[in-house]
Design a protein around this motif. Structure first.
Motif, PDB file in Angstrom:
ATOM      1  N   CYS A   1      42.554  25.366  46.290  1.00  0.00           N
ATOM      2  CA  CYS A   1      41.844  26.081  45.228  1.00  0.00           C
ATOM      3  C   CYS A   1      42.699  27.170  44.593  1.00  0.00           C
ATOM      4  CB  CYS A   1      40.557  26.688  45.780  1.00  0.00           C
ATOM      5  SG  CYS A   1      39.288  25.473  46.210  1.00  0.00           S
ATOM      6  N   GLY A   2      43.917  27.340  45.071  1.00  0.00           N
ATOM      7  CA  GLY A   2      44.804  28.345  44.507  1.00  0.00           C
ATOM      8  C   GLY A   2      44.406  29.757  44.857  1.00  0.00           C
ATOM      9  N   THR A   3      43.974  29.969  46.099  1.00  0.00           N
ATOM     10  CA  THR A   3      43.518  31.293  46.513  1.00  0.00           C
ATOM     11  C   THR A   3      44.652  32.087  47.147  1.00  0.00           C
ATOM     12  OG1 THR A   3      41.448  30.168  47.095  1.00  0.00           O
ATOM     13  CG2 THR A   3      41.663  32.483  47.730  1.00  0.00           C
TER      14      THR A   3
ATOM     15  N   ASP B   1      48.557  35.935  40.968  1.00  0.00           N
ATOM     16  CA  ASP B   1      48.983  34.722  40.254  1.00  0.00           C
ATOM     17  C   ASP B   1      50.140  34.044  40.963  1.00  0.00           C
ATOM     18  OD1 ASP B   1      47.051  35.112  38.337  1.00  0.00           O
ATOM     19  OD2 ASP B   1      48.399  36.078  36.894  1.00  0.00           O
ATOM     20  N   GLN B   2      51.089  34.823  41.432  1.00  0.00           N
ATOM     21  CA  GLN B   2      52.232  34.257  42.143  1.00  0.00           C
ATOM     22  C   GLN B   2      51.789  33.543  43.418  1.00  0.00           C
ATOM     23  OE1 GLN B   2      55.273  37.180  43.087  1.00  0.00           O
ATOM     24  NE2 GLN B   2      55.883  36.027  44.903  1.00  0.00           N
ATOM     25  N   MET B   3      50.900  34.160  44.178  1.00  0.00           N
ATOM     26  CA  MET B   3      50.429  33.566  45.427  1.00  0.00           C
ATOM     27  C   MET B   3      49.574  32.330  45.158  1.00  0.00           C
ATOM     28  SD  MET B   3      49.519  37.063  47.558  1.00  0.00           S
ATOM     29  CE  MET B   3      49.207  36.260  49.138  1.00  0.00           C
ATOM     30  N   ARG B   4      48.780  32.359  44.096  1.00  0.00           N
ATOM     31  CA  ARG B   4      47.958  31.190  43.751  1.00  0.00           C
ATOM     32  C   ARG B   4      48.831  29.965  43.485  1.00  0.00           C
ATOM     33  NH1 ARG B   4      42.743  32.764  42.640  1.00  0.00           N
ATOM     34  NH2 ARG B   4      42.449  34.952  41.996  1.00  0.00           N
ATOM     35  N   GLN B   5      49.840  30.137  42.648  1.00  0.00           N
ATOM     36  CA  GLN B   5      50.697  29.012  42.283  1.00  0.00           C
ATOM     37  C   GLN B   5      51.457  28.471  43.488  1.00  0.00           C
ATOM     38  OE1 GLN B   5      53.154  30.170  38.947  1.00  0.00           O
ATOM     39  NE2 GLN B   5      51.420  31.095  37.869  1.00  0.00           N
ATOM     40  N   ALA B   6      51.955  29.365  44.321  1.00  0.00           N
ATOM     41  CA  ALA B   6      52.734  28.933  45.477  1.00  0.00           C
ATOM     42  C   ALA B   6      51.873  28.186  46.490  1.00  0.00           C
ATOM     43  CB  ALA B   6      53.394  30.144  46.137  1.00  0.00           C
TER      44      ALA B   6
END
Length: 378
Positions: free
Chosen positions: A290-292, A335-340
């Motif tokens: 979920c991109g959390t 945003d960086q953590m979501r994408q990774a």
């Protein structure tokens, strides 16, 4: 009935059910096996299945056997009646979940039914069990090591423990995640501005430490708690009191609506994952899908799943509070953590690969047993 091989799935709460990791696996695995020509029986606890759920595949047969609903002994009692029924029906393969069912594996062996056992986490180290309960799981693990035809671990770290403690090799198959489209947030919350916990309310999930952190965190941010203990108890009562006295703490209980839960993950500013004694946890993988942004308790299991995509903390309220506050206050970091996280899950942890790997193991177990019977070695 199909013309293909038959399989009994034993040890979960049933199909479809939404209690935990085993149930999530069964919801993905059972329909896949039917698609591949298997005749699938899932053993169920009557009160735990949601027969009218829109995701229910009617081709998956539900089999209900009796059991004793008690915290330490329910798995043993339901496992015994399920294995006994399977032994009488003589399925081609038995997929057994939970080492507490290791005591009953000789019944399957006596009927020449190959057993594939998902050993789950290190149950005998879970704080929620009494001393007697931990002994039941430990000796069940020893029985599993002796009598299972094949074992499956959901992480390399769990595989290492089984190799070191029991001398058993097996196959490592993690859990997967489901990629989902953007979903609307049902709750009255601001996206990116709340911390989320999704967990069973038991000590080994760092619930006490998280609740202490949440007392300070909720002075500034919303805190959303999803889950229950299943049996009430001190931690559940503590969550109830916190939600009643802190207007920014929201306890939603257990959620069986996937879209609602996935939306909470999608819009969370940060998710805390405090599990300590499991392997690959399906809730953690789904949060990644979920991109959390994830802050996790620092364990070998969580590091194996997250790699470098999450932040890790010791099980200390102050450390948890600092890490959650830092992520919530930094949208760019979110945003960086979501994408990774999403990229790692899509590369390594998909249900499509998981169910294919399980079917391969089942077919290998079936072929091995057929060869042994042909050679007269059973």
């Amino acid at each position: 009935m199909t013309d293909g091989p038959s399989i009994a799935i034993i040890g979960s709460r049933g199909y479809p059910s939404f209690y935990g990791g085993f149930e999530t696996l069964v919801r993905h695995l059972a329909p896949h096996l039917v698609d591949q020509g298997w005749d699938v029986d899932v053993y169920c606890r009557r009160e735990a299945v949601v027969t009218d759920h829109p995701g229910h595949d009617p081709r998956v047969r539900q089999v209900f056997t009796p059991g004793w609903e008690a915290k330490s002994f329910s798995t043993l009692s339901y496992g015994l009646t399920s294995v006994g029924h399977t032994a009488r029906r003589r399925h081609d393969v038995a997929f057994v979940m939970n080492v507490a069912n290791g005591y009953w594996l000789p019944l399957l062996r006596a009927r020449t039914i190959p057993s594939v056992v998902n050993v789950d986490g290190i149950e005998w180290e879970r704080e929620k069990w009494s001393a007697a309960g931990r002994k039941i799981f430990f000796y069940g693990a020893r029985a599993t090591a002796r009598f299972a035809d094949h074992i499956v671990t959901d992480s390399r770290a769990i595989a290492d423990r089984w190799r070191e403690e029991f001398g058993r090799e097996g196959t490592t198959i993690p859990y997967g995640g489901t990629a989902v489209a953007a979903l609307p947030l049902v709750e009255d919350l601001t996206p990116g501005r709340y911390a989320l916990l999704v967990a069973r309310l038991v000590p080994e999930n760092s619930i006490g430490e998280f609740l202490s952190a949440a007392e300070a965190l909720s002075e500034k941010w919303d805190v959303v708690i999803v889950g229950s203990s299943g049996y009430g108890g001190e931690l559940e009562e503590r969550v109830r009191r916190l939600a009643a006295t802190r207007p920014r703490v929201h306890w939603l209980g257990h959620i069986s609506d996937d879209d609602r839960l996935f939306a909470l993950w999608q819009h969370a500013g940060v998710y805390f994952h405090g599990h300590s004694v499991g392997g690959t946890n399906p809730a953690l993988v789904q949060a990644m899908a979920c991109g959390t942004p994830v802050v996790a308790r620092d364990t070998v299991y969580n590091r194996e799943v997250l790699g470098t995509t999450g932040a890790f903390v010791p099980p200390e309220p102050a450390a948890i509070h600092r890490a959650l506050d830092r992520v919530l206050a930094d949208p760019a970091l979110q945003d960086q953590m979501r994408q990774a996280a999403r990229a790692r899950q899509q590369r390594l942890l998909t249900w499509e690969q998981v169910v294919r790997d399980y079917e391969r193991v089942f077919r290998e177990a079936l072929a091995k047993r057929s060869a042994e019977l042909h050679m007269g070695t059973m």
